[in-house]
Scaffold this motif. Structure first.
Motif, mmCIF file in Angstrom:
data_model
loop_
_atom_site.group_PDB
_atom_site.id
_atom_site.type_symbol
_atom_site.label_atom_id
_atom_site.label_comp_id
_atom_site.label_asym_id
_atom_site.label_seq_id
_atom_site.Cartn_x
_atom_site.Cartn_y
_atom_site.Cartn_z
ATOM 1 N N VAL A 144 0.845 -1.196 0.000
ATOM 2 C CA VAL A 144 0.000 0.000 0.000
ATOM 3 C C VAL A 144 0.880 1.245 0.000
ATOM 4 C CG1 VAL A 144 -1.971 -1.075 1.141
ATOM 5 C CG2 VAL A 144 -0.180 -0.031 2.523
ATOM 6 N N ALA A 145 0.355 2.297 -0.600
ATOM 7 C CA ALA A 145 1.030 3.596 -0.608
ATOM 8 C C ALA A 145 0.030 4.674 -0.229
ATOM 9 C CB ALA A 145 1.634 3.898 -1.980
ATOM 10 N N VAL A 146 0.518 5.697 0.454
ATOM 11 C CA VAL A 146 -0.291 6.841 0.860
ATOM 12 C C VAL A 146 0.310 8.088 0.206
ATOM 13 C CG1 VAL A 146 -1.084 8.256 2.787
ATOM 14 C CG2 VAL A 146 -0.895 5.767 3.057
ATOM 15 N N PHE A 147 -0.530 8.842 -0.502
ATOM 16 C CA PHE A 147 -0.118 10.090 -1.148
ATOM 17 C C PHE A 147 -0.880 11.252 -0.513
ATOM 18 C CE2 PHE A 147 0.950 6.859 -4.164
ATOM 19 C CZ PHE A 147 2.077 7.324 -4.830
ATOM 20 N N ASP A 148 -0.144 12.249 -0.066
ATOM 21 C CA ASP A 148 -0.747 13.435 0.539
ATOM 22 C C ASP A 148 -0.347 14.645 -0.297
ATOM 23 O OD1 ASP A 148 -2.081 14.337 3.285
ATOM 24 O OD2 ASP A 148 -0.542 15.808 2.758
ATOM 25 N N VAL A 154 1.134 18.690 -9.857
ATOM 26 C CA VAL A 154 0.670 18.388 -8.498
ATOM 27 C C VAL A 154 1.850 17.857 -7.686
ATOM 28 C CG1 VAL A 154 -0.880 17.020 -7.063
ATOM 29 C CG2 VAL A 154 -1.655 17.867 -9.288
ATOM 30 N N SER A 155 2.144 18.503 -6.584
ATOM 31 C CA SER A 155 3.195 18.063 -5.676
ATOM 32 C C SER A 155 2.573 17.224 -4.563
ATOM 33 C CB SER A 155 3.918 19.273 -5.083
ATOM 34 O OG SER A 155 4.803 18.885 -4.065
ATOM 35 N N ALA A 156 3.231 16.105 -4.245
ATOM 36 C CA ALA A 156 2.692 15.227 -3.207
ATOM 37 C C ALA A 156 3.826 14.572 -2.440
ATOM 38 C CB ALA A 156 1.797 14.154 -3.822
ATOM 39 N N SER A 157 3.568 14.302 -1.175
ATOM 40 C CA SER A 157 4.461 13.486 -0.363
ATOM 41 C C SER A 157 3.863 12.087 -0.297
ATOM 42 C CB SER A 157 4.588 14.067 1.041
ATOM 43 O OG SER A 157 5.102 15.387 0.987
ATOM 44 N N PHE A 158 4.710 11.069 -0.286
ATOM 45 C CA PHE A 158 4.153 9.716 -0.262
ATOM 46 C C PHE A 158 5.065 8.772 0.506
ATOM 47 C CE2 PHE A 158 7.164 9.221 -3.644
ATOM 48 C CZ PHE A 158 7.420 7.857 -3.780
ATOM 49 N N GLY A 159 4.461 7.676 0.932
ATOM 50 C CA GLY A 159 5.188 6.584 1.566
ATOM 51 C C GLY A 159 4.506 5.288 1.220
ATOM 52 N N TYR A 160 5.228 4.202 1.310
ATOM 53 C CA TYR A 160 4.656 2.898 0.972
ATOM 54 C C TYR A 160 5.231 1.823 1.885
ATOM 55 C CZ TYR A 160 9.113 2.133 -1.423
ATOM 56 O OH TYR A 160 10.453 1.994 -1.691
ATOM 57 N N ALA A 161 4.544 0.693 1.936
ATOM 58 C CA ALA A 161 5.020 -0.451 2.721
ATOM 59 C C ALA A 161 4.395 -1.713 2.158
ATOM 60 C CB ALA A 161 4.659 -0.293 4.195
ATOM 61 N N ALA A 187 3.424 6.707 8.034
ATOM 62 C CA ALA A 187 4.581 7.267 8.739
ATOM 63 C C ALA A 187 5.671 7.673 7.751
ATOM 64 C CB ALA A 187 5.111 6.268 9.758
ATOM 65 N N ALA A 188 5.899 6.838 6.730
ATOM 66 C CA ALA A 188 6.905 7.154 5.705
ATOM 67 C C ALA A 188 6.495 8.390 4.912
ATOM 68 C CB ALA A 188 7.090 5.964 4.780
ATOM 69 N N MET A 189 5.182 8.545 4.685
ATOM 70 C CA MET A 189 4.703 9.728 3.956
ATOM 71 C C MET A 189 5.006 10.999 4.754
ATOM 72 S SD MET A 189 2.084 12.146 4.028
ATOM 73 C CE MET A 189 0.713 11.381 4.906
ATOM 74 N N TYR A 190 4.737 10.977 6.060
ATOM 75 C CA TYR A 190 5.003 12.161 6.875
ATOM 76 C C TYR A 190 6.501 12.448 6.956
ATOM 77 C CZ TYR A 190 0.236 12.972 8.383
ATOM 78 O OH TYR A 190 -1.095 13.295 8.399
ATOM 79 N N LYS A 191 7.300 11.399 6.981
ATOM 80 C CA LYS A 191 8.754 11.589 6.960
ATOM 81 C C LYS A 191 9.183 12.275 5.661
ATOM 82 C CE LYS A 191 13.071 9.023 7.553
ATOM 83 N NZ LYS A 191 13.672 7.671 7.786
ATOM 84 N N HIS A 192 8.584 11.834 4.544
ATOM 85 C CA HIS A 192 8.868 12.445 3.248
ATOM 86 C C HIS A 192 8.425 13.911 3.233
ATOM 87 C CE1 HIS A 192 8.106 12.427 -1.389
ATOM 88 N NE2 HIS A 192 9.301 12.899 -1.102
#
Length: 334
Positions: A214-218, A291-298, A316-321
């Motif tokens: 899964v990946a989260v894009f903010d 579009v600029s986005a921060s993301f993390g995946y696991a 958590a990885a997204m917020y770190k990014h």
């Protein structure tokens, strides 16, 4: 010990390999656990496992644990007893260190005896292995009924083929319902549709050890766009993001608007080593439309990391990014 004919019949009469109206994933899990429990009780080997072989690893899924193997254990495939068995070495090893086909394996220092047969999936490829291990070599009087173990592996292969077919039919219905749950602004799946997809994926992880991540894009600066240019501009940013993510998705990807400025992607069948490039393509697609986005995946790990835990790691990885980008922007401003 030799297994009596009447005992052999008990396994099948007890319902371990019968079909019913349950989901395919549940059917295979029940059959696998019935098999490993039965073999543990009726052979001299301490632990039995139904494993998945994927992405260069053997992952133990359904395990009767007493001594050596536990659910979720992962071993490099080329270092396993099963890899030797799969290319023609003996199916039953009474004394690992005395067997020239297995003695050089590092695992032979811990595994005294072994038995294994492959499990074949519905495409004809090897899905994994039904295997048993013991810490000590077998005594002269201890017997493993090799034809029975082979028979059970063949029955598990048949059960797997049936379970996959049932599972595909059920998944088609689940996906149709999930895709019908859409976010009115972007046209992507909404939170309810995402939850349906996640439930289906978790069942496949638990039963089959399928690769799921899964990946989260903010989105960055959505609030600023709303404050500066109004909500029409903010809505346009969200629509562009949704279209870009959808266009970048592969057939095995499920994309949803999770809420607010957050989007999520569930990827099926992507090896762990390819996830950075796979999810990086979504970031590239977003950048291409401004579009600029921060993301993390696991990635999920069967019997260890479920989708809920992977989501937390990705978040958590997204917020770190995001914080890294903010620090970089602050440094540039100075």
């Amino acid at each position: 010990m030799q297994i009596e004919g009447a005992k052999k019949a008990d396994l099948w009469q007890s319902g371990g390999m019968l079909t019913d109206e349950r989901a395919g994933a549940e059917l295979f899990t029940a059959a696998a656990m019935r098999a490993v429990d039965y073999l543990t009780a009726n052979t001299p080997l301490a632990d039995w496992s139904v494993s998945r072989v994927t992405d260069g690893e053997q992952i133990h899924l359904h395990v009767h644990h007493e001594a050596l193997i536990d659910a979720g254990d992962r071993v490099e495939w080329t270092e396993t007893f099963c890899s030797r068995m799969a290319v023609g070495a003996a199916h039953v090893v009474r004394d690992s260190l005395a067997d020239p086909e297995y003695a050089d394996l590092a695992l032979a220092q811990r595994v005294g005896a072994y038995a294994g047969f492959p499990i074949i999936d519905d495409t004809g490829a090897m899905f994994g292995v039904l295997c048993g291990v013991n810490p000590a070599p077998l005594s002269a009087s201890a017997m493993v009924d090799e034809p029975l173990v082979e028979l059970i592996s063949e029955l598990l292969s048949s059960q797997l083929a049936l379970a996959r077919r049932v599972d595909r039919e059920r998944r088609a219905r689940v996906l149709a319902e999930a895709f019908a749950q859409t976010d009115s602004l972007t046209g992507l799946m909404n939170r309810r549709g995402w939850d349906l997809v996640v439930r289906d994926a978790q069942e496949r992880i638990d039963a089959f050890g399928d690769a799921v991540a899964v990946a989260v894009f903010d989105l960055n600066k959505l609030k600023q766009a709303n404050d500066r240019d109004g909500h029409v501009a903010g809505d346009d940013l969200l629509r562009r993001a949704g279209r870009a993510l959808d266009a970048a998705s592969a057939p095995g990807d499920r994309v949803a608007r999770y809420g607010g400025d957050e989007f999520v992607v569930l990827a099926n069948g992507v090896p762990a080593g390819a996830l950075a490039a796979h999810f990086g393509a979504f970031e590239t697609a977003l950048a291409a439309v401004g579009v600029s986005a921060s993301f993390g995946y696991a990635a999920t790990i069967p019997a260890v990391t479920g989708i809920a835990e992977a989501f937390e790691l990705a978040d958590a990885a997204m917020y770190k990014h995001k914080h890294k980008r903010q620090r970089r922007a602050a440094a540039s401003a100075d």
